[in-house]
Write a protein that holds these residues in place. Structure first.
Motif, short mmCIF file in Angstrom:
data_model
loop_
_atom_site.label_atom_id
_atom_site.label_comp_id
_atom_site.label_asym_id
_atom_site.label_seq_id
_atom_site.Cartn_x
_atom_site.Cartn_y
_atom_site.Cartn_z
N ILE A 1 0.87 -1.18 0.00
CA ILE A 1 0.00 0.00 0.00
C ILE A 1 0.91 1.24 0.00
N THR A 2 0.70 2.10 -0.97
CA THR A 2 1.57 3.28 -1.11
C THR A 2 0.74 4.55 -1.16
N ILE A 3 1.11 5.53 -0.35
CA ILE A 3 0.50 6.86 -0.46
C ILE A 3 1.43 7.72 -1.30
N VAL A 4 0.87 8.36 -2.33
CA VAL A 4 1.67 9.28 -3.14
C VAL A 4 1.23 10.69 -2.76
N GLU A 5 2.15 11.47 -2.22
CA GLU A 5 1.80 12.79 -1.68
C GLU A 5 2.71 13.86 -2.31
N ALA A 6 2.07 14.91 -2.84
CA ALA A 6 2.83 15.94 -3.55
C ALA A 6 3.69 16.80 -2.61
N SER A 7 3.25 16.96 -1.37
CA SER A 7 4.02 17.82 -0.46
C SER A 7 4.99 16.97 0.38
N SER A 8 5.63 17.62 1.35
CA SER A 8 6.62 16.88 2.15
C SER A 8 6.05 16.45 3.50
N PHE A 9 4.73 16.51 3.66
CA PHE A 9 4.13 16.12 4.95
C PHE A 9 2.74 15.55 4.70
N LEU A 10 2.21 14.87 5.74
CA LEU A 10 0.83 14.37 5.71
C LEU A 10 -0.07 15.39 6.40
N LEU A 11 -1.35 15.23 6.30
CA LEU A 11 -2.35 15.98 7.06
C LEU A 11 -2.12 17.50 7.04
N PRO A 12 -2.25 18.15 5.90
CA PRO A 12 -2.06 19.60 5.85
C PRO A 12 -2.97 20.31 6.86
N GLY A 13 -2.40 21.29 7.54
CA GLY A 13 -3.20 22.06 8.50
C GLY A 13 -3.04 21.54 9.92
N ASP B 1 -19.41 23.07 2.55
CA ASP B 1 -18.27 22.94 1.63
C ASP B 1 -18.38 23.81 0.38
N ASN B 2 -19.62 24.13 -0.05
CA ASN B 2 -19.75 24.90 -1.30
C ASN B 2 -19.62 26.40 -1.10
N SER B 3 -19.28 26.83 0.14
CA SER B 3 -19.14 28.28 0.32
C SER B 3 -17.72 28.62 0.74
N TYR B 4 -17.24 29.71 0.22
CA TYR B 4 -15.89 30.16 0.55
C TYR B 4 -16.03 31.15 1.69
N CYS B 5 -15.56 30.73 2.83
CA CYS B 5 -15.81 31.55 4.01
C CYS B 5 -14.50 31.82 4.74
N ILE B 6 -14.27 33.06 5.07
CA ILE B 6 -13.04 33.42 5.78
C ILE B 6 -13.28 33.23 7.28
N PRO C 1 -11.27 25.47 6.56
CA PRO C 1 -11.13 24.16 5.91
C PRO C 1 -12.52 23.54 5.70
N LEU C 2 -12.62 22.70 4.67
CA LEU C 2 -13.92 22.10 4.37
C LEU C 2 -14.13 20.90 5.29
N THR C 3 -14.75 21.15 6.42
CA THR C 3 -14.92 20.09 7.41
C THR C 3 -16.37 20.08 7.92
N ALA C 4 -16.70 18.98 8.59
CA ALA C 4 -18.06 18.86 9.13
C ALA C 4 -18.37 19.96 10.17
N PRO C 5 -17.47 20.24 11.14
CA PRO C 5 -17.82 21.28 12.12
C PRO C 5 -18.10 22.64 11.46
N ALA C 6 -17.33 22.99 10.42
CA ALA C 6 -17.56 24.28 9.75
C ALA C 6 -18.93 24.25 9.07
N SER D 1 -15.17 28.84 15.94
CA SER D 1 -13.97 28.47 16.67
C SER D 1 -13.69 27.00 16.36
N PHE D 2 -12.53 26.76 15.75
CA PHE D 2 -12.23 25.40 15.29
C PHE D 2 -12.02 24.48 16.49
N PRO D 3 -12.82 23.43 16.57
CA PRO D 3 -12.76 22.61 17.79
C PRO D 3 -11.60 21.61 17.84
N GLY D 4 -10.83 21.50 16.77
CA GLY D 4 -9.79 20.46 16.73
C GLY D 4 -10.34 19.28 15.94
N PHE D 5 -9.57 18.21 15.87
CA PHE D 5 -10.00 17.07 15.04
C PHE D 5 -9.36 15.81 15.56
#
Ligand SMILES: Cc1cc2nc3c(=O)[nH]c(=O)nc-3n(C[C@H](O)[C@H](O)[C@H](O)COP(=O)(O)OP(=O)(O)OC[C@H]3O[C@@H](n4cnc5c(N)ncnc54)[C@H](O)[C@@H]3O)c2cc1C
Length: 421
Positions: free
Chosen positions: A209-221, A312-317, A326-331, A358-362
């Motif tokens: 099983i291989t993950i191919v990731e464009a950046s140098s880390f997992l889990l951005p953010g 998810d369909n709205s761009y919100c600051i 981030p596009l997440t369930a709490p947001a 207020s982002f509750p964490g994940f």
């Protein structure tokens, strides 16, 4: 065909029965039952509970033929929560239909097949879909993980692969993207692959099983410590991670990455890109931002006072950080609550509220009863992290279901999927 206008209560039409749409409808019911007429439209008569899709894509069934059929049914039910289980149709009009367009000037929503729904207030909460960044042949040769059918297809294809392929040959599963979905899926997949290897009498070391990731880390953010813990955990599970590696082309049996290197795949699961629902591209008189999301003001309105976009369909600051949420369930849940509040303010002639969050964490589960939870700078991992993840799941169920049903769904899902760990 136009739905008649005999009822003179203000009509609120909500497009999409995701976290945002359901939360909005539930809050309107809670705070103004009878004040508005609520219609909820979705292409499915169920809510897709995304946080458990990775489990659906990797669950193992055992027992008799009849028992297996039941287990399939239960697994599906846990990720596809019927809307009639959430709402009493006396209070919310549930409409199954594909939304095609909206005319903001006449205040009408157009469904495929010709049905028209007039509205006084509209909430657009159509979520997001898989995005392929224009990478050659990616859509054709990969599986997305964005619907119930996607999850079931992945599961069945992997199952079939283990029994079809010659036991002497290696099996290669490639996951595109080391974000939250890719990381939790790859972690859980290793357990599923081991069981299948045993059942098919294959050597476990022949599964890759291989993950191919464009950046140098997992889990951005996520915090750096969380990213490192996730990497170590996957390594322990024998998941290979290729960092700084971009998929550039895909062939039937290999992905071609930056530098032209070919990585074999029997199945490729693409989890690295999402964009707002393509239905939005039919809308005119609105502005689009990153990921084709709708631009909203601080009250979550479009350029029309009575139209809101949520989830998810709205761009919100995020007012706290000045960056896009981030596009997440709490947001999405929070958007749904604010949209409901502001609709009631408008209907009552009151001032509207600015959106705050207020982002509750994940928490991110990575194989078995093991997860990393990040909450306000604190990090817990292992079994405790997994327990934290289960509490987060309960919170998600509570956001869409009444308490007894939420508790039932949560316990049922936890017990059912624990057998796979
Ligand atoms: C595999 C996976 C796992 C995830 N896990 C987590 C997690 O653990 N924690 C977390 O915070 N976030 C998670 N997310 C992200 C989270 O699920 C989303 O941010 C959230 O669901 C967004 O809610 P929403 O209401 O905006 O949209 P959605 O939940 O996507 O709902 C949109 C609804 O609109 C409907 N729809 C779309 N277009 C049409 C149309 N044209 N006509 C009719 N109906 C339409 C869809 O059927 C859908 O029901 C995950 C996402 C995925 C894909």
């Amino acid at each position: 065909m136009q739905d008649n206008k005999k009822n003179n209560k203000p009509k609120v039409v909500i497009l999409g029965a995701g976290f945002a749409g359901i939360r909005c409808a539930r809050n309107l019911l809670k705070h103004a039952r009878g004040e508005t007429k609520i219609t909820l439209v979705d292409q499915n008569m169920y809510h897709t509970f995304f946080p458990s899709l990775y489990e659906l894509a990797t669950f193992h069934v055992s027992g008799t033929k009849e028992g297996k059929r039941n287990e399939f049914h239960i697994a599906r039910e846990m990720s596809a929560i019927h809307l009639k289980n959430i709402f009493d149709e006396k209070h919310v009009d549930l409409v199954k239909g594909i939304i095609e367009n909206v005319d903001f000037s006449t205040q009408e929503v157009f469904l495929r097949g010709g049905r028209i729904l007039p509205y006084d207030y509209l909430v657009i909460a159509l979520g997001s879909e898989t995005f392929y960044y224009g990478i050659k042949n990616l859509e054709m040769f990969s599986y997305g993980l964005k619907t119930i059918d996607d999850a079931m297809n992945i599961r069945d294809t992997i199952h079939e692969l283990f029994f079809r392929k010659d036991p002497q040959e290696d099996i290669h599963i490639v996951v595109g993207g080391g974000g939250f979905t890719g990381t939790e899926f790859a972690g859980e997949l290793m357990g599923y692959a081991r069981r299948l290897a045993r059942m098919a009498k294959r050597n476990e070391s022949k599964t890759h099983i291989t993950i191919v990731e464009a950046s140098s880390f997992l889990l951005p953010g996520a915090m750096e410590r969380v990213q490192v813990l996730a990497k170590e955990r996957l390594k322990k599970l024998h998941v290979r991670i290729l960092f700084n590696t971009r998929i550039e082309d895909v062939e039937k049996d290999c992905v071609i990455v930056s530098g032209g290197k070919k990585i074999p795949h029997d199945i490729l699961v693409w989890t690295a890109g999402i964009k707002a629902s393509s239905t939005l591209s039919h809308l005119t008189g609105v502005d689009f931002k990153e990921k084709s999301c709708l631009a909203v003001n601080t009250k979550l309105q479009l350029p029309y006072e009575n139209v809101f976009a949520a989830g998810d369909n709205s761009y919100c600051i995020d007012p706290a950080t000045g960056t896009a949420l981030p596009l997440t369930a709490p947001a999405a849940i929070s958007h749904g609550e604010y949209a409901a509040r502001n609709i009631l303010h408008l209907a009552r002639g009151e001032d509207l509220e600015d959106f705050t969050f207020s982002f509750p964490g994940f928490s991110v589960p990575i194989g078995g009863k093991w997860a990393i939870a990040q909450y306000k700078g604190f990090v817990i991992c292992g079994f405790l992290g997994w327990f934290g993840k289960e509490l987060v799941m309960l919170q998600y169920f509570l956001s869409i279901l009444p308490f007894p049903k939420a508790l039932f769904h949560w316990l049922r899902a936890m017990v059912f999927y624990m057998r796979n760990d």
